[in-house]
Design a protein around this motif. Structure first.
Motif, PDB file in Angstrom:
ATOM      1  N   LEU A  23     -36.848 -11.505   5.859  1.00 32.72           N
ATOM      2  CA  LEU A  23     -36.514 -12.280   7.203  1.00 32.72           C
ATOM      3  C   LEU A  23     -37.310 -12.051   8.351  1.00 32.72           C
ATOM      4  O   LEU A  23     -37.408 -10.903   8.789  1.00 32.72           O
ATOM      5  CB  LEU A  23     -35.086 -11.985   7.404  1.00 32.72           C
ATOM      6  N   GLY A  24     -38.366 -12.692   8.705  1.00 37.16           N
ATOM      7  CA  GLY A  24     -39.341 -12.737   9.592  1.00 37.16           C
ATOM      8  C   GLY A  24     -38.644 -13.425  11.032  1.00 37.16           C
ATOM      9  O   GLY A  24     -37.964 -14.352  11.139  1.00 37.16           O
ATOM     10  N   ILE A  25     -38.610 -12.179  12.202  1.00 42.32           N
ATOM     11  CA  ILE A  25     -38.432 -12.885  13.311  1.00 42.32           C
ATOM     12  C   ILE A  25     -39.023 -12.549  14.336  1.00 42.32           C
ATOM     13  O   ILE A  25     -39.799 -11.407  14.436  1.00 42.32           O
ATOM     14  CB  ILE A  25     -36.769 -11.973  13.721  1.00 42.32           C
ATOM     15  N   ALA A  26     -39.462 -13.423  15.244  1.00 42.50           N
ATOM     16  CA  ALA A  26     -40.560 -13.470  16.331  1.00 42.50           C
ATOM     17  C   ALA A  26     -39.672 -13.501  17.549  1.00 42.50           C
ATOM     18  O   ALA A  26     -38.832 -14.361  17.732  1.00 42.50           O
ATOM     19  CB  ALA A  26     -41.383 -14.646  16.294  1.00 42.50           C
ATOM     20  N   ARG A  27     -39.848 -12.390  18.480  1.00 43.77           N
ATOM     21  CA  ARG A  27     -39.139 -12.319  19.830  1.00 43.77           C
ATOM     22  C   ARG A  27     -40.147 -12.412  20.785  1.00 43.77           C
ATOM     23  O   ARG A  27     -41.200 -11.630  20.901  1.00 43.77           O
ATOM     24  CB  ARG A  27     -38.462 -10.993  19.765  1.00 43.77           C
ATOM     25  N   LEU A  28     -39.621 -12.864  21.979  1.00 40.87           N
ATOM     26  CA  LEU A  28     -40.325 -13.014  23.187  1.00 40.87           C
ATOM     27  C   LEU A  28     -39.516 -12.211  24.396  1.00 40.87           C
ATOM     28  O   LEU A  28     -38.474 -12.710  24.628  1.00 40.87           O
ATOM     29  CB  LEU A  28     -40.801 -14.597  23.673  1.00 40.87           C
ATOM     30  N   GLN A  29     -39.913 -11.114  24.693  1.00 38.71           N
ATOM     31  CA  GLN A  29     -39.508 -10.185  25.455  1.00 38.71           C
ATOM     32  C   GLN A  29     -37.828  -9.851  25.284  1.00 38.71           C
ATOM     33  O   GLN A  29     -36.879  -9.944  25.757  1.00 38.71           O
ATOM     34  CB  GLN A  29     -39.430 -10.521  26.872  1.00 38.71           C
ATOM     35  N   GLY A  30     -37.846  -9.677  23.782  1.00 35.81           N
ATOM     36  CA  GLY A  30     -36.510  -9.249  23.300  1.00 35.81           C
ATOM     37  C   GLY A  30     -35.689 -10.744  22.888  1.00 35.81           C
ATOM     38  O   GLY A  30     -34.572 -10.652  21.902  1.00 35.81           O
ATOM     39  N   ARG A  31     -36.106 -11.774  23.080  1.00 35.43           N
ATOM     40  CA  ARG A  31     -35.318 -13.024  22.827  1.00 35.43           C
ATOM     41  C   ARG A  31     -35.990 -13.638  21.681  1.00 35.43           C
ATOM     42  O   ARG A  31     -37.091 -13.866  21.461  1.00 35.43           O
ATOM     43  CB  ARG A  31     -35.473 -14.186  23.882  1.00 35.43           C
ATOM     44  N   PRO A  32     -35.087 -13.913  20.462  1.00 31.32           N
ATOM     45  CA  PRO A  32     -35.742 -14.407  19.298  1.00 31.32           C
ATOM     46  C   PRO A  32     -35.938 -16.098  19.514  1.00 31.32           C
ATOM     47  O   PRO A  32     -35.205 -16.781  20.022  1.00 31.32           O
ATOM     48  CB  PRO A  32     -34.467 -14.254  18.179  1.00 31.32           C
ATOM     49  N   ILE A  33     -37.196 -16.309  19.023  1.00 29.44           N
ATOM     50  CA  ILE A  33     -37.965 -17.548  19.398  1.00 29.44           C
ATOM     51  C   ILE A  33     -38.164 -18.329  18.306  1.00 29.44           C
ATOM     52  O   ILE A  33     -38.754 -19.646  18.027  1.00 29.44           O
ATOM     53  CB  ILE A  33     -38.777 -17.808  20.597  1.00 29.44           C
ATOM     54  N   ALA A  34     -38.348 -17.631  16.865  1.00 30.66           N
ATOM     55  CA  ALA A  34     -38.848 -18.146  15.784  1.00 30.66           C
ATOM     56  C   ALA A  34     -38.200 -17.243  14.699  1.00 30.66           C
ATOM     57  O   ALA A  34     -38.279 -16.139  14.890  1.00 30.66           O
ATOM     58  CB  ALA A  34     -40.185 -18.294  15.647  1.00 30.66           C
ATOM     59  N   ALA A  35     -38.052 -17.815  13.598  1.00 29.43           N
ATOM     60  CA  ALA A  35     -37.509 -17.123  12.447  1.00 29.43           C
ATOM     61  C   ALA A  35     -37.859 -17.912  11.145  1.00 29.43           C
ATOM     62  O   ALA A  35     -38.047 -19.293  10.913  1.00 29.43           O
ATOM     63  CB  ALA A  35     -36.016 -17.137  12.638  1.00 29.43           C
ATOM     64  N   GLN A  36     -37.920 -17.127  10.099  1.00 28.99           N
ATOM     65  CA  GLN A  36     -38.489 -17.630   8.839  1.00 28.99           C
ATOM     66  C   GLN A  36     -37.628 -16.694   7.605  1.00 28.99           C
ATOM     67  O   GLN A  36     -37.753 -15.474   7.729  1.00 28.99           O
ATOM     68  CB  GLN A  36     -39.853 -17.619   8.523  1.00 28.99           C
ATOM     69  N   LEU A  37     -37.103 -17.566   6.714  1.00 31.33           N
ATOM     70  CA  LEU A  37     -36.354 -17.027   5.633  1.00 31.33           C
ATOM     71  C   LEU A  37     -37.333 -16.964   4.443  1.00 31.33           C
ATOM     72  O   LEU A  37     -37.793 -17.890   3.979  1.00 31.33           O
ATOM     73  CB  LEU A  37     -35.051 -17.293   5.258  1.00 31.33           C
ATOM     74  N   TRP A  38     -37.978 -15.952   3.854  1.00 33.72           N
ATOM     75  CA  TRP A  38     -38.826 -15.722   2.546  1.00 33.72           C
ATOM     76  C   TRP A  38     -37.923 -14.970   1.890  1.00 33.72           C
ATOM     77  O   TRP A  38     -37.500 -14.233   1.992  1.00 33.72           O
ATOM     78  CB  TRP A  38     -40.248 -15.400   3.041  1.00 33.72           C
ATOM     79  N   ILE A  39     -38.209 -15.094   0.442  1.00 29.41           N
ATOM     80  CA  ILE A  39     -37.791 -14.792  -0.598  1.00 29.41           C
ATOM     81  C   ILE A  39     -38.702 -14.233  -1.738  1.00 29.41           C
ATOM     82  O   ILE A  39     -39.394 -14.944  -1.810  1.00 29.41           O
ATOM     83  CB  ILE A  39     -36.708 -15.550  -1.575  1.00 29.41           C
ATOM     84  N   VAL A  40     -38.610 -12.851  -1.834  1.00 33.84           N
ATOM     85  CA  VAL A  40     -39.783 -12.175  -2.549  1.00 33.84           C
ATOM     86  C   VAL A  40     -39.082 -11.522  -3.957  1.00 33.84           C
ATOM     87  O   VAL A  40     -38.127 -10.897  -3.655  1.00 33.84           O
ATOM     88  CB  VAL A  40     -40.455 -11.091  -1.851  1.00 33.84           C
ATOM     89  N   GLY A  41     -39.694 -11.942  -5.152  1.00 33.36           N
ATOM     90  CA  GLY A  41     -38.934 -11.566  -6.536  1.00 33.36           C
ATOM     91  C   GLY A  41     -40.113 -10.850  -7.148  1.00 33.36           C
ATOM     92  O   GLY A  41     -40.824 -10.307  -6.501  1.00 33.36           O
ATOM     93  N   GLU A  42     -40.341 -11.097  -8.286  1.00 34.83           N
ATOM     94  CA  GLU A  42     -41.305 -10.322  -9.184  1.00 34.83           C
ATOM     95  C   GLU A  42     -42.694 -11.000  -9.193  1.00 34.83           C
ATOM     96  O   GLU A  42     -42.981 -11.951  -9.984  1.00 34.83           O
ATOM     97  CB  GLU A  42     -40.831  -9.993 -10.463  1.00 34.83           C
ATOM     98  N   GLY A  43     -43.499 -10.842  -7.951  1.00 33.07           N
ATOM     99  CA  GLY A  43     -44.825 -11.392  -7.947  1.00 33.07           C
ATOM    100  C   GLY A  43     -44.737 -12.787  -7.164  1.00 33.07           C
ATOM    101  O   GLY A  43     -45.809 -13.392  -7.492  1.00 33.07           O
TER     102      GLY A  43
END
Length: 739
Positions: A243-263
């Motif tokens: 789960l990627g979160i980009a924050r600007l001065q502590g405030r979340p401004i972008a988010a991405q949900l990636w799922i990683v399995g076997e390769g």
């Protein structure tokens, strides 16, 4: 059904657990959607009270060898069997073990049909058409006497990883490499931070951050708000969460949900706050997560899942497709009737395209034959070879009005592009032209067979005139002209030394795409979608996704419960256009386009153009403005023009304060219903980049393209080395709603 195979069924995954079956083979591995965890979550969050959910399975040594998750439905007397999935499903497949025998599917399908009282139709989607199970389903459906058909679902972009991060960047365009470097620097300078969440530590806080970003983005609210948070929690417990979160001065401004399995890494959800689009947080976060999965997780594949969004091509290398299967039971009256309708629809679609092609060719041949006949009667003296040659003539654009009738006859010979007519181009040139454009006309035997409006892009480079309001470049032919030859000749005729000539955004439906050669380069531009108006609206609507139909019904029920009257109005009178543009401007000026600077307002250039252009088309009986009302308030509008072959939706706007009840979706449903009832136009054209919302209304799309021809082959090679290839829009520049 054979007695040798014991097909069992249950209504929930917990029944399999309670029976103490060994389910380890069905745990999440490389793809969580191919696991018992996925279907347990889907049923709990999406279908908790659905009596039609079934899991068919066959047991060998206390381990199911195949589990087939299905839904049995009954709508309007049609008993259907569907794959268990919905809006969240990017890939459906029965759950298999290494020892699974696909012949077992035959008995499972027969059992499901029998349990559903002799079902009429089965539907499985989206699937991998190259997988053994897809081919197995087709085979086994035929084996039980059903008639299956394949259908396209969507494109799927992916990256095969055989390099490190630096190796990946070397394979990307210079434009993307520069963008990643520049955007990361700007983001860090503003106090931005990036984080990848992989476990349960502080997971509720991170889920809240994800939801905060999603709410502030352009995304439509989730129909099942607890599904994604539940998925994140589950992934965090089994080690598959990124789960990627980009924050600007502590405030979340972008988010991405990636799922990683076997390769394998799957990019499942992406969102960013519209307020901070100028910082390109989506690009920054995508690069950050991509580097993470390549270097730390060492995946062999990255999958962008659903759709052919243009920005995905920037990051990925390869494309594959997801297809579905629909099958009918010919032994039932309803199943046979649906089968006949399916065959008729497919046949009619093919025949209609053939008939249109033949009709257009006959028109062109008939017109040409008539001209040749007149030549023989009136001027029997043979023309010299020079007189019969094709030749371009170049005129100042100020003379366009002198040639507009001839131009329009050529446009009408290639129906479906009303915006290429003079009624559209004259106000466009008046408001957005420079006056330096050149009108180029190609005649053969006295007939206009190609025409273009060219503008000088650089000192020695010309390209077709095309402001953003024009869906295709200003290039028209009668369909019999070789594009490369025409460009070569035009390059020699244009004033000054011309080193290259470009024809932008060409529709392959109008002009066939040439092959690349030593001096010619073609490039994909965007995919555009359309809807064929064939059959009844009810049949069309029934074929749409469950999510669209459920949301529409839910919003209409909500409005009815609140006592709000909804109605659609179609404006066609030229005297009503001015007020309609005022209303349209009010919708856009209150939304994101006002901040963007692209809103149509009655007193700006955009407003002046659309008013004049639509007045032109309405005066000819070829303009429509759809206005949608909640009681006495306009909440959504479509600006449309048409010819006899297609109606084109040029612009859409809606009141964002009513976003929760999807006014543009409700308007489109009512608008399409009217168009299907009229049966006046063969198709509806969007002529914009295919977005996620387009795919709810159609599965059909085609790729518009650019053509560039260089004077010399070495110039093409030099240009390729000196400049990066044109890229599609980034995630931030993609329109967040209807354009």
């Amino acid at each position: 059904m054979s007695n040798e195979i014991d097909v069992r069924a249950c209504k929930a995954t917990n029944a399999l657990v309670s029976a103490e079956y060994d389910l380890r083979e069905f745990a999440a591995k490389d793809n969580i959607e191919v696991s018992i965890d996925w279907f347990e979550l889907l049923q709990k969050q999406v279908y908790p009270d659905d009596p039609g959910v079934r899991y068919y399975f066959v047991v060998e040594k206390n381990t199911p060898s195949i589990i087939l998750p299905l839904r049995l439905t009954n709508k309007g007397g049609v008993r259907a069997i569907e794959s268990l999935g919905n809006y969240y499903t990017s890939l459906y497949t029965p759950l298999l073990t290494n020892d699974s025998d696909l012949l077992t599917l035959r008995h499972m399908l027969a059992s499901a049909s029998c349990d559903h009282g002799g079902a009429h139709v089965m539907r499985f989607a989206p699937m991998d058409p190259e997988s053994p199970v897809y081919k197995g389903l087709l085979s086994e459906l035929r084996a039980i006497g059903w008639i299956p058909f394949k259908f396209f679902c969507f494109g799927n972009w992916f990256l095969t990883v055989d390099f490190n991060w630096d190796g990946y960047l070397k394979k990307r365009s210079a434009n993307l490499r520069s963008s990643i470097k520049r955007r990361n620097k700007d983001f860090a300078a503003e106090g931005g931070t990036l984080e990848v969440v992989t476990n349960t530590d502080g997971i509720e806080q991170e889920i809240a951050a994800f939801q905060e970003v999603y709410t502030a983005s352009w995304k439509i609210p989730e129909p099942y708000p607890d599904f994604v948070p539940s998925l994140i929690r589950r992934l965090s417990t089994i080690g598959m969460l990124r789960l990627g979160i980009a924050r600007l001065q502590g405030r979340p401004i972008a988010a991405q949900l990636w799922i990683v399995g076997e390769g394998k890494a799957s990019i499942y959800k992406v969102a960013y706050s519209k307020e901070f689009a100028s910082l390109s947080p989506g690009t920054v976060l995508t690069g950050f997560l991509l580097k993470h999965v390549i270097e730390r997780d060492q995946v062999k594949e990255v999958d962008f899942l659903i759709g052919d969004d243009e920005y995905k091509k920037i990051w990925m290398n390869d494309r594959r497709e997801r297809w579905g299967i629909v099958a009918y039971n010919p032994r039932t009256i309803i199943g046979f009737a649906l089968l006949v309708k399916e065959v008729a629809g497919r046949t009619a679609k093919i025949l209609r395209k053939k008939i249109i092609e033949i009709f257009l060719k006959s028109q062109q041949l008939g017109s040409r034959a008539s001209w040749i006949f007149r030549l023989k009667v009136v001027a029997p003296t043979p023309q010299s070879p020079r007189d019969q040659e094709m030749s371009w003539t170049i005129h100042p654009i100020a003379q366009f009005s002198d040639f507009k009738n001839e131009w329009d006859v050529l446009v009408q010979s290639r129906p479906g592009t009303p915006f290429l007519g003079s009624a559209f181009l004259l106000p466009l040139l008046d408001i957005f032209g420079t006056g330096e454009e050149q009108l180029c006309l190609l005649h053969s035997d006295g007939q206009l067979c190609a025409a273009a409006i060219m503008q000088r892009r650089q000192k020695s480079i010309w390209q077709t005139f095309q402001p953003s309001q024009l869906p295709l470049g200003a290039w028209v032919t009668n369909g019999n002209i070789d594009l490369v030859s025409a460009c070569s000749e035009l390059m020699r005729r244009l004033p000054g030394l011309t080193l290259g000539i470009g024809a932008s955004q060409i529709d392959p439906q109008i002009q066939s795409r040439p092959d690349d050669s030593a001096k010619v380069r073609t490039q994909d531009y965007i995919q555009t979608a359309w809807v064929d108006i064939e059959g009844s609206f009810e049949t069309y609507w029934e074929a749409r996704g469950k999510n669209l139909k459920q949301n529409s019904r839910k919003q209409r029920n909500k409005l009815q419960a609140e006592g709000i009257e909804i109605r659609i109005e179609c404006i066609t009178a030229p005297e009503d256009v001015y007020k309609a543009i005022e209303d349209y401007g009010s919708l856009e000026s209150a939304g994101w386009k006002a901040a963007d600077g692209t809103a149509i307002l009655p007193d700006n250039a955009q407003g002046h153009f659309y008013r004049k252009m639509l007045e032109n088309f309405c005066s000819m009986g070829r303009g429509r403005i759809y206005r949608y009302w909640f009681d006495d308030k306009v909440v959504a509008m479509d600006l449309c023009i048409h010819d006899d072959a297609a109606i084109v939706i040029l612009k859409t706007a809606y009141d964002e304060s009513y976003k929760a009840v999807s006014p543009s979706t409700l308007m489109r449903q009512d608008e399409f219903q009217q168009l299907f009832q009229e049966q006046k136009f063969p198709r509806i054209e969007f002529y914009g980049k295919v977005m996620e919302w387009h795919t709810r209304w159609t599965t059909q799309n085609r790729t518009l393209y650019h053509v560039t021809e260089y004077r010399w082959a070495w110039l093409k090679k030099l240009h390729a080395r000196m400049s990066a290839p044109a890229e599609g829009p980034s995630q931030e520049t993609s329109s967040p709603a209807q354009t």
